[in-house]
Write an enzyme that holds these catalytic residues in place. Structure first.
Site, short mmCIF file in Angstrom:
data_model
loop_
_atom_site.label_atom_id
_atom_site.label_comp_id
_atom_site.label_asym_id
_atom_site.label_seq_id
_atom_site.Cartn_x
_atom_site.Cartn_y
_atom_site.Cartn_z
CB CYS A 3 -9.72 4.91 -0.47
SG CYS A 3 -8.25 5.60 0.30
CB THR A 4 -6.31 1.09 2.04
OG1 THR A 4 -5.46 2.19 1.68
CG2 THR A 4 -6.21 0.00 1.01
CG ASP A 61 -1.98 1.13 1.11
OD1 ASP A 61 -2.44 1.39 -0.02
OD2 ASP A 61 -2.34 1.73 2.12
CB CYS A 110 -2.56 0.94 -2.88
SG CYS A 110 -2.72 2.68 -3.25
CG ASN A 111 -8.98 0.98 -3.71
OD1 ASN A 111 -9.85 0.36 -4.28
ND2 ASN A 111 -8.77 0.86 -2.42
#
Ligand code: DGL
Length: 295
Positions: free
Chosen positions: A210-211, A16, A79-80
């Site tokens: 989103c994380t 991420d 991660c998006n």
């Protein structure tokens, strides 16, 4: 400091941009505890959300290569923003040319399956009939929403389902600053939520793409009507990774099973461990590493 950490072969690399991905790591460890995990956060260069596609791709590739160098055979982009901006290129160009025996998976496809209401293991390339309709929403960073990755994937999978996409540029800074609740945070939450909740028919599901956003869940739950489901990604990604491993026994056989968990960051490890505690749900120690720039 430096890339000296060598964890051995077969760890699952989880990447991420920052500490938000620890929410995904926590779910992976809970659902699939038998495997070894190496989590890398590129905190020194986070947030990625507002960066250009070219820069996100370069940073992500450097991170993935570092994880490969440590012996990871499989990397999950938690991660998006990285999944949206870099994954396709890495899968289609980088791996076949440089790392044909390694795999990199992202969070967009599994999340889209969940948004469409599909169980894990939806056959890649299969499309739902356009009689399957509905309205769903995804909230993410500028980079994720600007890439239209969610729109493209959902259209491939379920062309009859309408998608509302909304960038929430202030939400990552809110989480980073620990502003998870209260009137100030609520003002910014409403600012990005209102266009989703007031633009025609109410979506049945909203994905937090989103994380960082799961930490805003309690505040969001109060603002979103109770009949609207709010999906977070940790459980979705863990469930679908388990399914992917069942369908790819040759990759599963390569994974280590020593119960190892390593967390590394490109920035100050004490700061990272203090801020990440809430995301992982427990205290941990982090190590600082330096990534090698690509040639
Ligand atoms: N981890 C990123 C994501 O999931 C959010 C933070 C960032 O902008 O780097 O999109």
């Amino acid at each position: 400091m430096g890339p000296a950490l060598r964890c051995g072969d077969g760890m699952i690399g989880v990447f991420d941009s920052g500490f938000g991905g620890l929410t995904v790591l926590a779910s992976l460890i809970e659902a699939l505890p038998r495997y070894d995990y190496l989590f890398l956060a590129d905190s020194a260069r986070a947030p990625y959300g507002a960066r250009s596609a070219e820069v996100i791709h370069r940073y992500t590739l450097e991170s993935v290569e570092w994880l490969f160098d440590q012996g990871c055979t499989l990397v999950v982009l938690a991660c998006n923003t990285a999944s949206a901006r870099a994954l396709r290129n890495i899968q289609q160009l980088h791996l076949p040319a440089k790392r044909p025996d390694r795999r990199v998976l992202g969070v967009v496809r599994p999340s889209v399956e969940a948004l469409a209401g599909l169980p894990p293991g939806a056959i890649p390339g299969k499309t739902l009939p356009s009689s399957v309709t509905g309205r769903v929403a995804v909230l993410g960073t500028d980079g994720t929403i600007g890439s239209d990755s969610y729109g493209i994937e959902l259209h491939k999978l379920a062309p009859g389902i309408e998608l509302v996409q909304q960038a929430c540029p202030m939400w990552v800074p809110l989480v980073e600053a620990g502003e998870l609740d209260g009137p100030g945070a609520e003002w910014f939450l409403r600012k990005s939520l209102d266009p989703v909740l007031r633009s025609g028919r109410m979506p049945s599901r909203i994905l937090l793409g989103c994380t960082h956003y799961p930490l805003l869940l309690p505040a969001l739950r109060r603002l979103v009507p109770p009949e609207v489901a709010i999906l977070t990604q940790g459980g979705i990604v863990a469930e679908r990774l388990g399914n992917w491993l069942e369908r790819h026994p040759e990759q599963e056989a390569r994974l280590g099973r020593g119960g190892r968990r390593e967390i590394v960051t490109t920035d100050d490890p004490s700061w990272f461990a203090a801020r990440g505690e809430r995301m992982l749900g427990r205290t941990f120690t982090a190590t600082q590493v330096r990534l090698r720039p690509l040639d």
